[in-house]
Design a protein around this motif. Structure first.
Motif, PDB file in Angstrom:
ATOM      1  N   LYS A   1      -0.144  -8.751  -1.483  1.00 32.31           N
ATOM      2  CA  LYS A   1      -0.481  -8.240  -0.149  1.00 32.31           C
ATOM      3  C   LYS A   1      -0.061  -6.780  -0.025  1.00 32.31           C
ATOM      4  O   LYS A   1      -0.783  -5.965   0.550  1.00 32.31           O
ATOM      5  N   ARG A   2       1.097  -6.455  -0.567  1.00 32.66           N
ATOM      6  CA  ARG A   2       1.579  -5.068  -0.507  1.00 32.66           C
ATOM      7  C   ARG A   2       0.640  -4.141  -1.276  1.00 32.66           C
ATOM      8  O   ARG A   2       0.333  -3.041  -0.808  1.00 32.66           O
TER       9      ARG A   2
ATOM     10  N   GLN B   1      -2.342  -3.513   0.783  1.00 31.19           N
ATOM     11  CA  GLN B   1      -2.047  -2.529   1.821  1.00 31.19           C
ATOM     12  C   GLN B   1      -2.043  -1.117   1.237  1.00 31.19           C
ATOM     13  O   GLN B   1      -2.544  -0.180   1.850  1.00 31.19           O
TER      14      GLN B   1
ATOM     15  N   LYS C   1      -5.559  -0.022   0.675  1.00 33.64           N
ATOM     16  CA  LYS C   1      -6.171   0.383   1.945  1.00 33.64           C
ATOM     17  C   LYS C   1      -5.680   1.766   2.350  1.00 33.64           C
ATOM     18  O   LYS C   1      -6.451   2.602   2.818  1.00 33.64           O
ATOM     19  N   ARG C   2      -4.413   2.005   2.147  1.00 33.60           N
ATOM     20  CA  ARG C   2      -3.842   3.314   2.498  1.00 33.60           C
ATOM     21  C   ARG C   2      -4.470   4.407   1.638  1.00 33.60           C
ATOM     22  O   ARG C   2      -4.802   5.480   2.151  1.00 33.60           O
TER      23      ARG C   2
END
Length: 139
Positions: free
Chosen positions: A69-70, A73, A76-77
């Motif tokens: 999940k990290r 993220q 996405k960043r």
């Protein structure tokens, strides 16, 4: 035949042997019970170890999911940052176009100014020559 003393001695020997025999049987039974008890304890400990390993694997699985999940993220960043860079590139292109337009306008202005100065100098030269001719003729 055997004498009474011999028979009594044989009975005592047989009684002694029989008396010793249950101890051996009891010792074997105790040993087997100990082995069974130890086996049960080992099996219980192995079950406990298996449960601990399963818990450890589940915890690792949860941790891997969190790490995944990290990473999502972070991806996405990075996509957001990439979009911002694209926007900045577009802005630079717009600024470059504006500078190019300003340069063209300034060049046009300088050319027009140069043309006006040339006209002014021709008129001034013409007036100076005319005035000089008039002054020479009057004298």
């Amino acid at each position: 035949m055997l004498a009474q003393e011999d028979i009594e001695q044989i009975e005592k020997l047989v009684e002694n042997i029989i008396a010793r025999q249950p101890e051996k049987l009891n010792a074997n039974v105790r040993y087997e019970l100990d082995l069974r008890e130890r086996t049960v304890r080992v099996e219980e400990e192995l079950k406990h170890q298996r449960d601990l390993m399963i818990q450890g694997f589940e915890a690792m699985e949860k941790r891997f999911e969190q790490v995944e999940k990290r990473f999502e993220q972070i991806d996405k960043r990075f996509e957001q940052v990439e979009k911002r860079f694209e926007q900045i590139d577009k802005r630079f292109e717009q600024v470059d176009k504006r500078f190019e337009e300003m340069r063209k306008d300034m060049n046009t202005g300088f050319i027009e100014m140069n043309r006006r100065l040339d006209r002014f100098m021709y008129w001034t030269l013409g007036l100076v020559v005319s005035a000089t001719m008039v002054i020479i003729n009057l004298n």
